[in-house]
Every structure is written in C-alpha cells, then in structure tokens.
Write an enzyme that holds these catalytic residues in place. Sequence first.
Site, PDB file in Angstrom:
ATOM      1  N   SER A 231       0.728  -1.084  -0.275  1.00 38.61           N
ATOM      2  CA  SER A 231       0.245  -0.352   0.363  1.00 38.61           C
ATOM      3  C   SER A 231       0.631   1.259  -0.185  1.00 38.61           C
ATOM      4  O   SER A 231       2.053   1.560   0.181  1.00 38.61           O
ATOM      5  CB  SER A 231      -0.602   0.001   1.459  1.00 38.61           C
ATOM      6  OG  SER A 231      -0.366   0.031   2.404  1.00 38.61           O
ATOM      7  N   THR A 232      -0.031   2.657  -0.660  1.00 37.07           N
ATOM      8  CA  THR A 232       1.109   3.745  -0.282  1.00 37.07           C
ATOM      9  C   THR A 232       1.363   4.027   1.068  1.00 37.07           C
ATOM     10  O   THR A 232       2.234   4.599   0.829  1.00 37.07           O
ATOM     11  CB  THR A 232       0.043   4.799  -1.122  1.00 37.07           C
ATOM     12  OG1 THR A 232      -0.080   4.249  -2.667  1.00 37.07           O
ATOM     13  CG2 THR A 232       0.802   6.097  -1.139  1.00 37.07           C
ATOM     14  N   THR A 234       1.772   2.042   3.391  1.00 38.51           N
ATOM     15  CA  THR A 234       2.558   2.293   4.215  1.00 38.51           C
ATOM     16  C   THR A 234       4.017   1.574   3.247  1.00 38.51           C
ATOM     17  O   THR A 234       5.101   2.050   4.354  1.00 38.51           O
ATOM     18  CB  THR A 234       2.871   0.378   4.059  1.00 38.51           C
ATOM     19  OG1 THR A 234       1.206  -0.117   4.795  1.00 38.51           O
ATOM     20  CG2 THR A 234       3.986  -0.808   4.341  1.00 38.51           C
ATOM     21  N   GLU A 252       6.474  -0.063  -5.295  1.00 37.13           N
ATOM     22  CA  GLU A 252       5.405  -0.678  -5.737  1.00 37.13           C
ATOM     23  C   GLU A 252       4.362  -0.548  -5.452  1.00 37.13           C
ATOM     24  O   GLU A 252       3.987  -1.701  -4.117  1.00 37.13           O
ATOM     25  CB  GLU A 252       5.521  -2.075  -6.844  1.00 37.13           C
ATOM     26  CG  GLU A 252       4.530  -2.255  -7.823  1.00 37.13           C
ATOM     27  CD  GLU A 252       3.618  -3.056  -7.943  1.00 37.13           C
ATOM     28  OE1 GLU A 252       2.702  -1.869  -7.077  1.00 37.13           O
ATOM     29  OE2 GLU A 252       3.289  -4.124  -7.700  1.00 37.13           O
ATOM     30  N   CYS A 286      -1.881  -5.536  -8.157  1.00 38.51           N
ATOM     31  CA  CYS A 286      -1.732  -3.952  -8.104  1.00 38.51           C
ATOM     32  C   CYS A 286      -2.097  -3.187  -9.285  1.00 38.51           C
ATOM     33  O   CYS A 286      -2.869  -2.238  -9.553  1.00 38.51           O
ATOM     34  CB  CYS A 286      -0.276  -4.070  -7.313  1.00 38.51           C
ATOM     35  SG  CYS A 286       0.141  -4.021  -5.809  1.00 38.51           S
TER      36      CYS A 286
END
Length: 478
Positions: A231-232, A234, A252, A286
């Site tokens: 996730s963004t 994290t 990523e 993703c």
Amino acid sequence: MTTELTTQRTFTDAADLLAVIQPATGGRRIMDPATGELVGLAPEHTVPDLESAITAARASQPAWGALTHGERSAFLNGAADAVEASAEALAELLSREQGKPLNGPNARFEVGACAAWLRATASFELEPEVLFDDESGRAELHYRPLGVVGAIGPWNWPMMISTWQLAPALRMGNTVVLKPSGNTPLSVLALGHVLNTALPADVLHVVSGHRDVGAVLAAHPDIAKIMFTGSTATGQDIIRSSADTVKRLTLELGGNDAGIVLPDVDPQAIAEDLFWGAFINTGQTCASLKRLYVHEDIYEEVVDALSQVARAMPMGVGIDETNVLGPLQNKAQFEIVANLVQAAKDDGARIVVGGNPETGQPGYFYPTTLVADIKNDNPLVTEEQFGPALPVVKYSTVDEAVEMANGLEVGLGASVWSSDKDKAREVAARIQAGSVWINKHGTVDPRAPFGGAKMSGYGVEFGVEGLKHLGQPQVISY
C-alpha cells in the site's frame, strides 16, 4: 533460525513442504480463506531472529558478490530447476493459503512465473558501459553490489512478487533478507526453502514475523536497500524510516488502474481480455484494471459483453480444478469490497452482475461484480477496491476520459482499447502511468521495466534497468 541448506530437492505435496517449514512447537495458525480450515503453522520470528539473519547475510555477501554474473546466473537457473521440480507442491500450498485456484492465471501460473523470472533474470547481460574513450581519456560505468537487500512482499502474489524482488538482488551480488506478508507466510517460507536447496548458504533468508520485524528491517543500518510492494501508506512509512540511513528504495505501491475503451472497438472481441485485465486473481492485483471508462456509443454493448463473460467464470475453493476465481484472501479485504459496492448501490449505481455475497458460508467469497451507471467521484471508482468489483463509467469525449483517468494521485498502469493502434498510442501517451497497455491490461514481462508514476511509487523492476536499480553505479575514469 537455521541457515543450513537442505539436501531435499523435490517436494511432492503441500504436506511435504509444511513438514520442513512449520516450527517444532508453537507457531501462528494460518487458515484457508476459502474454507476456514487450518493450512499450517507459521513460525513467529522475532527481531533477534531478524538480526541473526541480517548478520549471516552480511557475512556471506562479499563471497557471493565476488562471483561473476555468469556464476550467479548459474545458481539462479539451478534455483529455477528446484522450483519446477516441486511446482505442484508449491502451487497446492499457495492455493490453500492465498485462496487462488490451481487453474487459470492463478496458483500454477504463479509458480511457473517464479521459475520463468529466475531464468529471465539470469539471462540478462549487464556489461560495463564505456561512456567515452578518446584523446581526453576513458570512462566506464560499472554496477557494484549494494550489500544486503531487504525485501517486503504482499499477500496477493506472494511467491511471484518475492521472486521479482530476490532474483535481481541476488543476480547483482547482493544477499537478501525477505519478510513475507503475515497473511501468506507459508507460501514464501516454502519457496525460500526450495530456492535454498540450490543456493549457497546464507545468501537468502526468509523471516516471518509481525509488523515490528518489518519496521526494524526497513530502518536497519545494515540493510542497503528496501524493495517493497504494498500500500501507498506503508510505502510512505518505509520512506520515512529509511531517511536516517539514506538507504535505496524501490517501491511498488497502490494502483487503481484506469482503462479507456474507444468507440471503434468490437465489444465481443475485447470482452474476455477486459475481464481478465480486471479480475485476474479475483481482482487482487496491484496493476489490474480497477475502473473502466467506455464511450457512450458502445457503453451498453461493452457492459453486456463483460457480463456474459463474468457469469461464465466459476468461483469456488481453489483446489477444485474447475474453478478459476477464488475468495478474497482475508476478512478485511472482503469488507473493503463489500463496503465500496454498497456505497455504489447507495449512490444509485446499477449492479449488472453480482453484488450479493452469500452470508453464513465459509470463506471470504465476494461474487464477481460489475457496476454500471456509476459516477466518477463514487468511492468504488476513486478508491482502490482490490477485489472482484469493476465500476464502468460512461464518457462522451476522449479528452473527458483522459482527464478522468489522470484524475487520481496514483499511476501504476493503464490501458487503451481500440481497433486503431495509432489512435490508441496517441491516447496512451497522454495517460499518467508507469505502464500503458493497448488492447490488453496488466501483462508484465520480465524484459520490460515496470514501476509506478505519481504516488504509485518509484524505482523500476525487471529487465536490465531493474538490475541496475539493484546495483551501485560506479564510474572509473583513466
């Protein structure tokens, strides 16, 4: 934590693998998301275990880094052989732990991709580059090992993405300490065990632990680089924790990929490719297609063609050979999808297929769901659902579609669908994403660099460019 190599190279089934990765006592219970049954016990490694792994990896790195690219590539090819020898056992364990079916683009496909990526990474050539060589002198660009690479993987493609991380890191002469997701540790522990039958001792360690283990790994002074997929939020935490040591990062992060269907397509011809672009791994990918923009002239035809494909795809327990879609991997993700679809219903969107999960049944199954007549600012469109629910938004002009596609602060992938490839390339060039596919979606290739734009991360993986991101550039001039 043991660091010795096992001599066993072939595992026949999941029980065979579990026998060598489960702790002798204790351990955390890992449950099958399709049935609620016990899969196995995962070791609960601690920060001291992590420290031991980093120490061992650091001690082994100079000798590993001193090997030639060809010598390290030979080890990677041997590791690919080991994966292929135990492929069915790995796929069975993956299916039971992650939930994805054996067939279709799922468990067997993922294990096969692990071997394929190892071989592809071993095959890339990365020779010193002569920058100039003239009367003023000569300058060469080399790439040296960084040291110990820390890899933190996700639960959606746990084996494959772990391989994406570890293969180029090892090829470039680094050693690796890998922390799998707490949701799918058994798959990655099993993969690591199989790989270590073909690798020298201590070049690869898998440490299964809680968030505190990951946090220490991300900030550790002896870790030269972190590779993270997730996730963004994290990823932002990892950026902050890496600041004191100025460690290198490849991140990523979240996607929410857009697809734009131009009015010149044949809806029936693209329907199945559209479906798998969105619903591969039951939407838990993703770079999968998560919001679809369709021109008003063919909107209903595309929605109808997609619904026909969706209704024909069987969903169920992964080890049943007839299924190609499985459950959500965990309860939290199930609730995210359910809440987003409910928000779409509450806003007046039309549920074309699905949207009605059964209650009182084992497993986190959410039915394949298509949502039409939905506003572009609805949460199902603006938030990454990461599950089997696709919103289909109508547009009138290409400019409008491109503006909506670029309207979010993420940009991992995107796609354009058209019978005119020149027109499709023009539209693709206007989309803010790291990868844009034409008449397909999400088809990554080990030869092509892959990475995100905007808040979908930075750094690239795959190909020669991906190798370079695992090395320290050094210019030698004389």
